[in-house]
Design a protein around this motif. Sequence first.
Motif, mmCIF file in Angstrom:
data_model
loop_
_atom_site.group_PDB
_atom_site.id
_atom_site.type_symbol
_atom_site.label_atom_id
_atom_site.label_comp_id
_atom_site.label_asym_id
_atom_site.label_seq_id
_atom_site.Cartn_x
_atom_site.Cartn_y
_atom_site.Cartn_z
ATOM 1 N N LEU A 18 84.329 27.477 35.962
ATOM 2 C CA LEU A 18 85.696 27.196 35.490
ATOM 3 C C LEU A 18 85.685 26.941 33.983
ATOM 4 C CD1 LEU A 18 86.819 24.695 38.300
ATOM 5 C CD2 LEU A 18 87.165 27.178 38.234
ATOM 6 N N TYR A 19 86.691 27.491 33.303
ATOM 7 C CA TYR A 19 86.739 27.297 31.850
ATOM 8 C C TYR A 19 86.785 25.823 31.465
ATOM 9 C CZ TYR A 19 87.347 32.278 30.941
ATOM 10 O OH TYR A 19 87.155 33.632 30.833
ATOM 11 N N LYS A 20 87.435 25.004 32.285
ATOM 12 C CA LYS A 20 87.568 23.588 31.884
ATOM 13 C C LYS A 20 86.191 22.902 31.834
ATOM 14 C CE LYS A 20 88.577 21.724 36.433
ATOM 15 N NZ LYS A 20 89.487 21.193 37.358
ATOM 16 N N HIS A 21 85.219 23.407 32.606
ATOM 17 C CA HIS A 21 83.858 22.856 32.521
ATOM 18 C C HIS A 21 83.047 23.577 31.445
ATOM 19 C CE1 HIS A 21 84.540 21.921 37.030
ATOM 20 N NE2 HIS A 21 84.946 20.912 36.278
ATOM 21 N N LEU A 22 83.288 24.879 31.335
ATOM 22 C CA LEU A 22 82.474 25.722 30.447
ATOM 23 C C LEU A 22 82.728 25.434 28.964
ATOM 24 C CD1 LEU A 22 80.499 28.090 30.386
ATOM 25 C CD2 LEU A 22 82.442 29.645 30.723
ATOM 26 N N LEU A 23 84.000 25.299 28.590
ATOM 27 C CA LEU A 23 84.336 25.165 27.161
ATOM 28 C C LEU A 23 83.628 23.977 26.506
ATOM 29 C CD1 LEU A 23 88.070 26.192 27.473
ATOM 30 C CD2 LEU A 23 86.496 27.238 25.867
ATOM 31 N N PRO A 24 83.707 22.758 27.084
ATOM 32 C CA PRO A 24 83.029 21.646 26.406
ATOM 33 C C PRO A 24 81.509 21.786 26.376
ATOM 34 C CG PRO A 24 84.078 20.903 28.461
ATOM 35 C CD PRO A 24 84.511 22.309 28.235
ATOM 36 N N LYS A 25 80.925 22.344 27.436
ATOM 37 C CA LYS A 25 79.457 22.530 27.464
ATOM 38 C C LYS A 25 79.019 23.523 26.384
ATOM 39 C CE LYS A 25 77.933 20.253 31.177
ATOM 40 N NZ LYS A 25 77.001 19.140 31.038
ATOM 41 N N LEU A 26 79.783 24.604 26.237
ATOM 42 C CA LEU A 26 79.424 25.613 25.225
ATOM 43 C C LEU A 26 79.549 25.042 23.821
ATOM 44 C CD1 LEU A 26 81.087 28.838 26.681
ATOM 45 C CD2 LEU A 26 78.639 28.456 26.347
ATOM 46 N N VAL A 28 79.127 21.977 22.856
ATOM 47 C CA VAL A 28 77.950 21.125 22.590
ATOM 48 C C VAL A 28 76.724 21.997 22.314
ATOM 49 C CG1 VAL A 28 76.342 19.475 23.651
ATOM 50 C CG2 VAL A 28 78.816 19.156 23.921
ATOM 51 N N ALA A 29 76.525 23.028 23.121
ATOM 52 C CA ALA A 29 75.325 23.873 22.968
ATOM 53 C C ALA A 29 75.340 24.621 21.633
ATOM 54 C CB ALA A 29 75.243 24.857 24.130
ATOM 55 N N LEU A 30 76.511 25.096 21.217
ATOM 56 C CA LEU A 30 76.592 25.811 19.931
ATOM 57 C C LEU A 30 76.253 24.866 18.779
ATOM 58 C CD1 LEU A 30 79.881 27.833 20.605
ATOM 59 C CD2 LEU A 30 77.611 28.830 20.291
ATOM 60 N N GLY A 31 76.735 23.640 18.876
ATOM 61 C CA GLY A 31 76.425 22.638 17.845
ATOM 62 C C GLY A 31 74.928 22.332 17.818
ATOM 63 N N ILE A 270 79.135 29.139 13.744
ATOM 64 C CA ILE A 270 80.248 28.365 14.314
ATOM 65 C C ILE A 270 79.758 26.962 14.705
ATOM 66 C CG2 ILE A 270 80.078 29.118 16.745
ATOM 67 C CD1 ILE A 270 83.306 28.918 14.675
ATOM 68 N N GLY A 271 78.482 26.863 15.078
ATOM 69 C CA GLY A 271 77.915 25.552 15.410
ATOM 70 C C GLY A 271 77.888 24.610 14.214
ATOM 71 N N GLU A 272 77.759 25.168 13.012
ATOM 72 C CA GLU A 272 77.782 24.317 11.810
ATOM 73 C C GLU A 272 79.187 23.747 11.601
ATOM 74 O OE1 GLU A 272 75.244 25.862 8.372
ATOM 75 O OE2 GLU A 272 75.612 27.684 9.521
ATOM 76 N N VAL A 273 80.203 24.534 11.931
ATOM 77 C CA VAL A 273 81.581 24.014 11.845
ATOM 78 C C VAL A 273 81.759 22.910 12.886
ATOM 79 C CG1 VAL A 273 84.030 24.606 11.981
ATOM 80 C CG2 VAL A 273 82.404 26.254 11.030
ATOM 81 N N ILE A 274 81.239 23.145 14.085
ATOM 82 C CA ILE A 274 81.333 22.122 15.147
ATOM 83 C C ILE A 274 80.639 20.834 14.686
ATOM 84 C CG2 ILE A 274 80.492 21.552 17.489
ATOM 85 C CD1 ILE A 274 80.918 24.618 18.113
ATOM 86 N N ASN A 275 79.491 20.990 14.032
ATOM 87 C CA ASN A 275 78.721 19.811 13.586
ATOM 88 C C ASN A 275 79.301 19.149 12.342
ATOM 89 O OD1 ASN A 275 76.902 20.279 15.648
ATOM 90 N ND2 ASN A 275 75.468 21.440 14.359
ATOM 91 N N GLY A 276 80.279 19.802 11.710
ATOM 92 C CA GLY A 276 80.856 19.250 10.475
ATOM 93 C C GLY A 276 79.981 19.498 9.258
ATOM 94 N N GLY A 292 76.528 37.084 21.189
ATOM 95 C CA GLY A 292 76.111 36.585 22.510
ATOM 96 C C GLY A 292 74.733 35.961 22.412
ATOM 97 N N MET A 293 74.569 34.809 23.061
ATOM 98 C CA MET A 293 73.303 34.087 22.966
ATOM 99 C C MET A 293 72.855 33.598 24.345
ATOM 100 S SD MET A 293 73.467 31.877 19.480
ATOM 101 C CE MET A 293 74.617 30.657 20.011
ATOM 102 N N GLY A 294 71.528 33.506 24.505
ATOM 103 C CA GLY A 294 70.950 33.045 25.770
ATOM 104 C C GLY A 294 71.389 31.642 26.158
ATOM 105 N N ILE A 295 71.607 30.765 25.182
ATOM 106 C CA ILE A 295 72.034 29.394 25.534
ATOM 107 C C ILE A 295 73.405 29.398 26.198
ATOM 108 C CG2 ILE A 295 70.659 28.056 23.877
ATOM 109 C CD1 ILE A 295 73.335 27.970 22.169
#
Length: 333
Positions: A18-26, A28-31, A270-276, A292-295
């Motif tokens: 479900l997107y509602k679970h996937l979005l926050p996990k992704l 965090v992983a990108l950051g 994009i992870g650098e933007v997430i991390n500030g 696309g990434m394995g994580i």
Amino acid sequence: MAGLPALISKGDVARLLLYKHLLPKLEVALGQFSKHNTSEIIQPVRTVVPIAKHNGFLGLMPAYIVHEDILCTKMVAFYGREQGSTLPSTEATVLLFDPERGCVLVVMDGEVITAMRTAAVSAISAKLLMPAKAEILCILGSGHQAISHYDVFTQTFAFKQVRVWNPRKESAERFARTVQGPVTVCSSAKEAVEGADVIITVTGASQPVLFGDWVKPGAHVAAVGACTPDWRELDDVLMKQAVVYADSREGALKESGDIILSGAKVFAEIGEVINGTAPAHREKTTVFKSLGMGIQDAVSAKLVYDQWKSQRPAHKSTAEESHQMKTLDKSQL
Ligand SMILES: NC(=O)C1=CN([C@@H]2O[C@H](COP(=O)(O)OP(=O)(O)OC[C@H]3O[C@@H](n4cnc5c(N)ncnc54)[C@H](O)[C@@H]3O)[C@@H](O)[C@H]2O)C=CC1
Ligand SMILES: O=C([O-])C1=[NH+]CCC1
């Protein structure tokens, strides 16, 4: 191998993820990925084997998310197909491992994961980079990724209009009948793009389909197709006028024709933007180049497996449980 791995079908992945679970996990992983700290995430750029005879590629995408102990690999075959071909352009399988033993716990369909996690990452990029007032969404391409992108973008944001274009109009019309919500089918890519605030390119094109001269200044582009060094979806004008972000800088410099052939610089991950640690230039024209990434597959597969285990009838044993049983047997001796 400690018992046979479990098998999770495409239908079950679609039901469990479900997107509602996937979005926050992704997010965090990108950051985490963009901290480039191998004590957190180990993920080499994918290994790609060309299948030139069939205009395709086989990608192997291993990843280890250390703190969560998620060890995973996806195997994905992707192809440049003739317009109208009935063969799939992407086929994928995901393996989730027991990191301690090295055995495969579960083999699951990777097509739904690939469609959903790619769209979810584009939605994360749009959340961070699209203009503050974004009313018109444009989707170029009307295949699998177009559908998953439509779903997550319309669930996450409130666009007033969604436009779609495909060189074969009947394909765009089929897309409009498939998705749950209104869509304007456009007769040309230019008509679809002009005035759009967010533009998603999800085509099988190997030559540009999106041209900088059409793009409204300040718009955000999520560029998802053209994941090989000599394929393009975006022209040089757009690549040079935009601030370019990527999921992985290393991946983009190795795999993205839009970046390599235009000579454009990757401003930030994009992870650098997430991390500030890098700014989000919402006020400028931005391109998010997705490879696309394995994580992304790893966090998705873990979500699916955890849901599947919590819902599975009690009598079925998995490789993980067989291992636990054997360990118990030994300790009882
Ligand atoms: N960045 C990422 O993480 C991922 C990228 N992809 C890529 O995304 C793209 C779309 O994937 P899917 O939706 O699964 O494929 P698909 O085959 O389901 O859809 C491709 C769409 O592009 C259209 N198309 C093909 N050639 C075209 C051309 N020359 N000009 C304009 N439109 C054209 C097709 O008619 C179809 O609507 C592919 O390039 C694929 O390799 C796929 C998975 C993950
Ligand atoms: O990340 C992925 O799965 C893919 N990227 C390009 C085609 C498939």
